[in-house]
Every structure is written in structure tokens, then in C-alpha cells.
Scaffold this motif. Structure first.
Motif, PDB file in Angstrom:
ATOM      1  N   MET B  81       0.812  -1.220   0.000  1.00  0.00           N
ATOM      2  CA  MET B  81       0.000   0.000   0.000  1.00  0.00           C
ATOM      3  C   MET B  81       0.849   1.274   0.000  1.00  0.00           C
ATOM      4  O   MET B  81       0.550   2.237   0.706  1.00  0.00           O
ATOM      5  CB  MET B  81      -0.936   0.015   1.215  1.00  0.00           C
ATOM      6  N   LEU B 154     -11.500  -3.916  14.305  1.00  0.00           N
ATOM      7  CA  LEU B 154     -10.696  -3.143  13.356  1.00  0.00           C
ATOM      8  C   LEU B 154     -10.924  -3.629  11.927  1.00  0.00           C
ATOM      9  O   LEU B 154     -10.907  -2.846  10.978  1.00  0.00           O
ATOM     10  CB  LEU B 154      -9.218  -3.210  13.724  1.00  0.00           C
ATOM     11  N   ASP B 155     -11.137  -4.923  11.802  1.00  0.00           N
ATOM     12  CA  ASP B 155     -11.454  -5.468  10.488  1.00  0.00           C
ATOM     13  C   ASP B 155     -12.730  -4.855   9.945  1.00  0.00           C
ATOM     14  O   ASP B 155     -12.811  -4.461   8.779  1.00  0.00           O
ATOM     15  CB  ASP B 155     -11.642  -6.990  10.585  1.00  0.00           C
ATOM     16  N   GLU B 156     -13.712  -4.792  10.823  1.00  0.00           N
ATOM     17  CA  GLU B 156     -14.980  -4.189  10.410  1.00  0.00           C
ATOM     18  C   GLU B 156     -14.794  -2.727  10.036  1.00  0.00           C
ATOM     19  O   GLU B 156     -15.334  -2.250   9.035  1.00  0.00           O
ATOM     20  CB  GLU B 156     -15.987  -4.283  11.557  1.00  0.00           C
ATOM     21  N   LEU B 157     -14.032  -2.049  10.868  1.00  0.00           N
ATOM     22  CA  LEU B 157     -13.769  -0.633  10.602  1.00  0.00           C
ATOM     23  C   LEU B 157     -13.123  -0.476   9.240  1.00  0.00           C
ATOM     24  O   LEU B 157     -13.529   0.359   8.419  1.00  0.00           O
ATOM     25  CB  LEU B 157     -12.850  -0.068  11.691  1.00  0.00           C
ATOM     26  N   LYS B 158     -12.139  -1.300   8.997  1.00  0.00           N
ATOM     27  CA  LYS B 158     -11.429  -1.224   7.715  1.00  0.00           C
ATOM     28  C   LYS B 158     -12.391  -1.458   6.555  1.00  0.00           C
ATOM     29  O   LYS B 158     -12.373  -0.717   5.567  1.00  0.00           O
ATOM     30  CB  LYS B 158     -10.310  -2.271   7.702  1.00  0.00           C
ATOM     31  N   ALA B 160     -15.595  -0.958   6.521  1.00  0.00           N
ATOM     32  CA  ALA B 160     -16.517   0.165   6.407  1.00  0.00           C
ATOM     33  C   ALA B 160     -15.848   1.340   5.695  1.00  0.00           C
ATOM     34  O   ALA B 160     -16.448   1.974   4.821  1.00  0.00           O
ATOM     35  CB  ALA B 160     -16.989   0.587   7.799  1.00  0.00           C
ATOM     36  N   VAL B 161     -14.613   1.603   6.071  1.00  0.00           N
ATOM     37  CA  VAL B 161     -13.906   2.724   5.455  1.00  0.00           C
ATOM     38  C   VAL B 161     -13.662   2.444   3.977  1.00  0.00           C
ATOM     39  O   VAL B 161     -13.851   3.309   3.117  1.00  0.00           O
ATOM     40  CB  VAL B 161     -12.562   2.987   6.178  1.00  0.00           C
ATOM     41  N   ARG B 162     -13.273   1.236   3.688  1.00  0.00           N
ATOM     42  CA  ARG B 162     -13.013   0.877   2.297  1.00  0.00           C
ATOM     43  C   ARG B 162     -14.286   1.038   1.457  1.00  0.00           C
ATOM     44  O   ARG B 162     -14.249   1.564   0.352  1.00  0.00           O
ATOM     45  CB  ARG B 162     -12.501  -0.560   2.216  1.00  0.00           C
ATOM     46  N   ALA B 164     -16.748   3.020   2.092  1.00  0.00           N
ATOM     47  CA  ALA B 164     -17.037   4.448   1.954  1.00  0.00           C
ATOM     48  C   ALA B 164     -16.162   5.092   0.896  1.00  0.00           C
ATOM     49  O   ALA B 164     -16.575   6.018   0.206  1.00  0.00           O
ATOM     50  CB  ALA B 164     -16.837   5.157   3.297  1.00  0.00           C
ATOM     51  N   MET B 165     -14.952   4.577   0.725  1.00  0.00           N
ATOM     52  CA  MET B 165     -14.035   5.145  -0.260  1.00  0.00           C
ATOM     53  C   MET B 165     -14.359   4.666  -1.670  1.00  0.00           C
ATOM     54  O   MET B 165     -13.993   5.308  -2.644  1.00  0.00           O
ATOM     55  CB  MET B 165     -12.588   4.776   0.084  1.00  0.00           C
ATOM     56  N   PRO B 168     -17.762   6.966  -4.330  1.00  0.00           N
ATOM     57  CA  PRO B 168     -17.736   8.110  -5.255  1.00  0.00           C
ATOM     58  C   PRO B 168     -16.934   7.779  -6.491  1.00  0.00           C
ATOM     59  O   PRO B 168     -17.400   7.962  -7.552  1.00  0.00           O
ATOM     60  CB  PRO B 168     -17.047   9.208  -4.461  1.00  0.00           C
TER      61      PRO B 168
END
Lengths: 168, 168
Positions: B81, B154-158, B160-162, B164-165, B168
Motif C-alpha cells: 500500500m 478493526l477489520d470491520e472498521l477497515k 466500512a472505510v473501504r 465508503a471510499m 464516489p
DNA sequence: CGCATTTATTTTAAGTATAAAGTATTGCTA
DNA sequence: TAGCAATACTTTATACTTAAAATAAATGCG
């Protein structure tokens, strides 16, 4: 040798358990890093695109925003957890751009006071608003009722790590 | 949970909830950043002191360690990354130091294969062992039976963020 | 075949980061 | 009160980081 999860503690910690714990710790660290990298990268990208600004610069303004009377320059490295040398050019440019002022103290000529200008405050408010909405957008998919729980866990983690670093 | 998913600004009705959620999200982000910064800084410091090595260099070796037959250079930026341009000088130096080799593919002369040397593998194993023990030491104060739970969050958070990204 | 497009990688410019050495300035103390 | 240690900050050297432009090679298509 598979060991039942609920097996009584025969020895304080046998090899298998240690190995499993080590792997769990590694996984946690990698996940932590991945989450932070993901969010940080996106926020950085947007700061750049929308405002042609960087996060370290924003962070400095955020600290000064809470201190209407300014801050001793030496406070910044402590609060932002970065090295002092790193901050010099960042502060330099913020002064150059008119967002903050840097005034030598009259009491101790080694000390400098940094303080946000009206212009800086205005710019900061605008950026902070976007920053907040980006965060809301990025974290919207995570259940709101578990935000505090996760924050609490991370607080504990931070405490544990800090303690571990203190000892030696 | 009674939170509008992405209603823009604020309607008077749930304004308080939104505000509270926003603050919770901000706290989470700051805590996440603080934890990562703390651990990363300590690991970096130790890599430097013990091995005069940096984390990005270690990360490259870690990827190659799993690939006995080497890896297409272009795989590295994806897995780690980081940007491709960033990797060039890092790989350059690892080659220079004899830890890895970089061989042009015979099929496609744009492509290069990077592969760990015996020397590199030996060095990596030594460092990986220390890296593991440092992590164990730093995370020892966090309850072992909650490691996986936190990792899962944290996996879930990741995720969710992914997500959201992605949109758009 | 010839040329535009895509793909792999490097280069460049600007900025961030640390550690360590350097420069003033202050405060302490013998 | 002379000198030395501590403090506040800057400078320097090295390395990481991205975005964007550049280079080079392969691929696709008329």
C-alpha cells in the motif's frame, strides 16, 4: 498439538498458547496499521486536493486554535508527538503564509510564542469543517453504538503500550 | 443506531445525536492514530538501533520471504500500500546491499522480478525474530483474550472505510 | 504494418520524519 | 562571578512519501 481453548492452566503459558498469542498480537498490529494508513491516506489526499494543505500543517493549526493566547513553540512537538526539528520548517511556512505569528518572548529570548492570526483562524475553521465531514463520511459504515467501545479498547491498548515502553 | 446514514448537514431533530456521533468518530480516529504512531515509532527506533534498518525495507523483505520464487516488482506497491515511485529507491538499496536481486523478465522487458538472496533471507529471519519479540513485549499488557475481539472490530472498521471510499 | 494506447517502472519536486550536532541563552553553583 | 550544565530552538544528513511527469516496452487496432 491442538490445545482446547478452555484447558486449565497447566503451565503458566505453554508453547502453543504463546505462539497463538504472538500471532494474535501480530494480526492486531497489522490491522491497526492498515486502518490508520487507509484513513490517513484518504484524509491526506483530500486535504491536498481541496485545500492544497498537508495534515501536519493542519495539526499545528488545530493545536493553536484551542489556545487564543498562543503557545510556547516547544509545546507543539510534545502535543503532536513529532520531533522538534521537524516542526521548524512547518512553522516557518505557516508564518510565511500568514496563518500564524512567531514572537520571541521578552522574558526568555530562547523561547518563542506562536499564535494563530485572524486569517489563520478563518482558514482553519473552513478546513476543520471539511475534515469533520470527511471523517463522518469515512466512518459512517461503522455502527455508531460501537464507536465508544472501540475507542475505549484503543485507550487501553495505548495505556498498555505506554507502560511497556516506560519500564526499561 | 437511529442515525441517518448520510443526511447532509443537520436537521434540528437529530442534531444532538449527529453532533455526539461526530465527536465519537473524531475521538476514535485520534485514538487510532495515537496507538499506531506510538507503536510504529517504537518499532522504528528499535529497528534503527538494533539493525540500522528501516521498516519499509523490512516490509519489502517480509513480502519476499513468502515468495521463494520471487515477485514481480509491481506486486510490491500493491501489497504494501505504498506508491510505486516510493519503492524504487528502497529496492535499489536492498539490491545494492545484497539482500535482494532484481532481474528483468525475458518475456516482458518492462517487468522485473525481485527475489531475496540467501544473505537477505538470513538477515530477514534474524530481524523478524526481534520484531516479533518487540511486539510481544509492547502488547503484553493488553489482555490476551481480547486481542482477537479488537482485531475483529478493526477489520470491520477497515471494511466500512473501504466501502465508503469505493462509492464516489 | 504503423500508430495510439496501455502498462511497468523511474524520475522529479515538494514535503514530512528522525537523530544528532550546533547555536544561543539562561540558570546554577562553586 | 566565572564557568558549566540545561534548555529552546535550528541545522544538517538521511530516508520515506506522494503526485505527477517522463521513459520505455508491449499490445491493440485500423
Amino acid at each position: 498439538m491442538a490445545v482446547a481453548k478452555e484447558s486449565p492452566p497447566v503451565s503458566p503459558k505453554n508453547g502453543v498458547d504463546q505462539e497463538a498469542e504472538y500471532r494474535a498480537q501480530t494480526r492486531l498490529w497489522l490491522r491497526l496499521l492498515a486502518c490508520t494508513t487507509l484513513i490517513e491516506g484518504e484524509l491526506r489526499r483530500r486535504f491536498r486536493e481541496e485545500f492544497d494543505f498537508t495534515m501536519p500543517r493542519f495539526d499545528v493549526l488545530a493545536q493553536l486554535d484551542r489556545e487564543p493566547s498562543g503557545l510556547v513553540l516547544g509545546e507543539l512537538p510534545k502535543r503532536l508527538m513529532v520531533s522538534a526539528g521537524n516542526l521548524t520548517p512547518i512553522v516557518d511556512r505557516l508564518v510565511e503564509d500568514g496563518y500564524i505569528t512567531r514572537t520571541p518572548s521578552t522574558l526568555d529570548r530562547r523561547v518563542q510564542i506562536v499564535c494563530m492570526t485572524v486569517e489563520g483562524r478563518k482558514t482553519f475553521r473552513r478546513m476543520a469543517k471539511s475534515h469533520g465531514s470527511w471523517l463522518v463520511e469515512l466512518l459512517a459504515g461503522f455502527p455508531a453504538d460501537r464507536l465508544d467501545g472501540l475507542t475505549g479498547e484503543l485507550d487501553e491498548l495505548k495505556g498498555a503500550v505506554r507502560d511497556a515502553m516506560q519500564k526499561p
